[in-house]
Write a protein that holds these residues in place. Sequence first.
Motif, short mmCIF file in Angstrom:
data_model
loop_
_atom_site.label_atom_id
_atom_site.label_comp_id
_atom_site.label_asym_id
_atom_site.label_seq_id
_atom_site.Cartn_x
_atom_site.Cartn_y
_atom_site.Cartn_z
N SER A 182 0.84 -1.21 0.00
CA SER A 182 0.00 0.00 0.00
C SER A 182 0.86 1.25 0.00
O SER A 182 0.56 2.24 -0.69
N ALA A 183 1.96 1.22 0.77
CA ALA A 183 2.85 2.38 0.82
C ALA A 183 3.50 2.60 -0.54
O ALA A 183 3.65 3.74 -1.00
N LYS A 184 3.87 1.53 -1.22
CA LYS A 184 4.48 1.64 -2.55
C LYS A 184 3.46 2.22 -3.53
O LYS A 184 3.77 3.08 -4.36
N MET A 185 2.22 1.77 -3.47
CA MET A 185 1.18 2.25 -4.36
C MET A 185 0.89 3.73 -4.09
O MET A 185 0.66 4.50 -5.03
N ALA A 186 0.90 4.05 -2.81
CA ALA A 186 0.65 5.46 -2.47
C ALA A 186 1.77 6.32 -2.99
O ALA A 186 1.55 7.44 -3.49
N SER A 187 3.01 5.88 -2.91
CA SER A 187 4.12 6.65 -3.42
C SER A 187 4.07 6.75 -4.94
O SER A 187 4.38 7.81 -5.52
N ILE A 188 3.67 5.67 -5.61
CA ILE A 188 3.56 5.72 -7.06
C ILE A 188 2.43 6.69 -7.43
O ILE A 188 2.54 7.48 -8.37
N GLY A 189 1.36 6.66 -6.65
CA GLY A 189 0.22 7.56 -6.91
C GLY A 189 0.61 9.01 -6.70
O GLY A 189 0.19 9.90 -7.44
#
Length: 186
Positions: free
Chosen positions: A175-182
């Motif tokens: 989730s943290a990776k997705m949030a950073s990509i977002g």
Amino acid sequence: KHVSANNDDKLNTEQNEIDTINKIHEISYRIIHESDNILKAIRANRISESLILFQKSIHSAYDNELRTIVDNQIQDEQKEMDEAHDLLRITFKNFQTISIILLIVLVCTILFASIITFSSIFSPIHTLVRAVTKIGHGDYTAEIHRSEGEIGILADSLKTMAQDLAETQAQLVQSAKMASIGQMAA
């Protein structure tokens, strides 16, 4: 053979005691008979004759025969008491030996029970404590071995918890990776 010998010894001892009683009875009867003669001599005022009769019959019967019989009886009784004492001493020694053996067996049993208790309770608990410490430091791959009983149930629960924590952490990282990509895309 031993029982038969004991029975024969008892019969011989009883017969010897009966013979001794009969001898004492005979001597006592002679003493009573002689006492009557002495009393007759005293009543007839033959004092010196009564003293001679006393010395010859009663005194010698007691000194020579009765004393020997009584002494022999005392010796026989002393021998029986000595044998009983020896038997009692042997029995006590056997009791001591059996008591020591039982004490050793008891100590060994307690030691064995302690080892079993340690290996079935304390060792698995110590393993679980090490696993909990590793999980607390973030190592969710800590080995948790299956045990029996309540400790096994606890180990299974700890293993499930570690797997759930590992999955939750992986999801959080994802989730943290997705949030950073977002955030980078925006």
